[in-house]
Write a protein that holds these residues in place. Structure first.
Motif, PDB file in Angstrom:
ATOM      1  N   ASP A   1      -0.939   6.277   2.284  1.00 15.95           N
ATOM      2  CA  ASP A   1      -2.670   5.299   2.888  1.00 15.95           C
ATOM      3  C   ASP A   1      -2.909   5.103   3.759  1.00 15.95           C
ATOM      4  O   ASP A   1      -3.929   4.409   4.877  1.00 15.95           O
ATOM      5  CB  ASP A   1      -2.571   4.171   1.584  1.00 15.95           C
TER       6      ASP A   1
ATOM      7  N   VAL B   1      -7.244   2.157  -1.707  1.00 14.38           N
ATOM      8  CA  VAL B   1      -5.849   2.178  -1.341  1.00 14.38           C
ATOM      9  C   VAL B   1      -4.774   2.464  -2.516  1.00 14.38           C
ATOM     10  O   VAL B   1      -5.635   1.497  -3.497  1.00 14.38           O
ATOM     11  CB  VAL B   1      -5.447   1.385  -0.121  1.00 14.38           C
ATOM     12  N   SER B   2      -3.734   3.382  -3.074  1.00 15.38           N
ATOM     13  CA  SER B   2      -2.946   3.018  -4.157  1.00 15.38           C
ATOM     14  C   SER B   2      -2.391   1.990  -3.855  1.00 15.38           C
ATOM     15  O   SER B   2      -1.595   1.419  -2.972  1.00 15.38           O
ATOM     16  CB  SER B   2      -2.706   4.464  -4.222  1.00 15.38           C
TER      17      SER B   2
ATOM     18  N   ILE C   1       1.272  -1.317  -0.046  1.00 15.78           N
ATOM     19  CA  ILE C   1       0.119  -0.021   0.240  1.00 15.78           C
ATOM     20  C   ILE C   1       0.734   1.188   0.365  1.00 15.78           C
ATOM     21  O   ILE C   1       2.214   1.435  -0.160  1.00 15.78           O
ATOM     22  CB  ILE C   1      -1.309   0.111   0.665  1.00 15.78           C
TER      23      ILE C   1
ATOM     24  N   ILE D   1      -4.951   2.409   8.363  1.00 11.87           N
ATOM     25  CA  ILE D   1      -5.327   2.578   6.816  1.00 11.87           C
ATOM     26  C   ILE D   1      -5.868   3.646   7.101  1.00 11.87           C
ATOM     27  O   ILE D   1      -6.679   3.440   6.933  1.00 11.87           O
ATOM     28  CB  ILE D   1      -5.288   1.347   5.963  1.00 11.87           C
ATOM     29  N   ARG D   2      -5.909   4.857   6.402  1.00 10.92           N
ATOM     30  CA  ARG D   2      -6.786   5.844   6.095  1.00 10.92           C
ATOM     31  C   ARG D   2      -7.614   5.829   5.761  1.00 10.92           C
ATOM     32  O   ARG D   2      -8.633   6.280   6.199  1.00 10.92           O
ATOM     33  CB  ARG D   2      -5.646   7.247   5.596  1.00 10.92           C
ATOM     34  N   ASP D   3      -7.908   5.218   4.567  1.00 10.59           N
ATOM     35  CA  ASP D   3      -9.141   4.607   3.958  1.00 10.59           C
ATOM     36  C   ASP D   3      -9.740   3.267   3.629  1.00 10.59           C
ATOM     37  O   ASP D   3      -8.424   2.492   2.402  1.00 10.59           O
ATOM     38  CB  ASP D   3      -9.833   5.506   2.784  1.00 10.59           C
TER      39      ASP D   3
END
Length: 261
Positions: free
Chosen positions: A199, A219-220, A195, A213-215
């Motif tokens: 992120d 994720v990217s 990730i 994890i922020r969202d």
């Protein structure tokens, strides 16, 4: 108190197998294909029966969604394993024991230089489609625990399986009781190690701190080595209120640094 800088230490540097990225992509694709197959077969609903005529307030059902979603995921993989037409090379499914980092442990048949299988530790995260901030910055695992896991096994494959669901209720025509329905509507599977830097974050609260994890659902991807990920984890810890001394304590405790002569 140490007077050394981070770069001065003789680290135990984990080096993953040459085919790690191929195995990671293979596992993530297989997991998503299995879940998609269950959804396409209309096996994406969890029925919650009660003896309550008025049912459960739907806004509260999300509070207990986690265990239901985890059980559903484990059942989907088990059904795939037992299917004579299993085309996903899935050869073993185990539910993670209490306090294990993984909710489900999967093994897939895959010919490698030293092994004929690849193991995936899957962390299932349930997020609600009905709640605006659901899935924002959930705790994933302990910093020291995941950092140590990569040192012990450079090929440690930790997959996040984000499951998005919605809930609604309907009345059972026979019993006249209300039953809740938890419907899986979307999913995403990815390797924690890949990730992007932006992120995920480090929360110094709770023990050695938590990786967040922020969202969780969006994720990217950023390809990196196991050692690069360990260094990134270290830097996020050091940049927090734990500071360098806090990180150094974990490094000594978990033997991330080679002993000096």
């Amino acid at each position: 108190m140490t007077t050394k800088n981070y770069e001065d230490f003789r680290f135990k540097i984990p080096v993953e197998s040459e085919d790690y990225q191929e195995c990671s992509d293979f596992v993530a694709d297989a997991i998503e294909s299995i879940v998609q197959h269950a959804m396409d077969a209309d096996r994406n609903k969890i029925i919650i029966n009660t003896n309550l005529r008025l049912g459960i307030p739907m806004e509260n059902v999300n509070k207990i969604a986690g265990p239901f979603i985890e059980a559903w995921v484990c059942e989907v993989f088990t059904d795939t394993l037992e299917d004579e037409n299993n085309v996903y090379q899935l050869i073993n499914v185990e539910a993670g024991e209490r306090l294990n980092m993984a909710d489900v442990i999967l093994q897939f048949k895959r010919q490698r230089k030293r092994q004929s299988f690849v193991t995936a530790n899957v962390d299932v995260k349930a997020t609600s489609k009905d709640i605006k901030n659901s899935g924002k910055s959930p705790n994933i695992t302990s910093f020291a625990r995941i950092r140590t896991a990569y040192v012990k096994d450079p090929d440690f494959l930790f997959v996040i399986l984000s499951i998005k669901h919605k809930v609604y209720s309907t009345r059972d025509t026979k019993t006249k009781m209300m039953m809740g329905i938890m419907e899986i509507v979307d999913f995403n599977a990815y390797d924690l190690k890949y990730i992007s830097t932006s992120d995920f974050s480090y929360n110094p609260a709770l023990g050695s701190g938590q990786i967040q994890i922020r969202d969780i659902h969006y994720v990217s991807k950023e390809i990196r080595t196991t050692w690069e990920f360990c260094q990134l984890l270290d830097k996020k810890c050091i940049a927090s209120k734990k500071g360098f001394e806090g990180w150094y304590g974990y490094a000594l405790q978990n033997q991330w640094i080679k002993e000096t002569d």
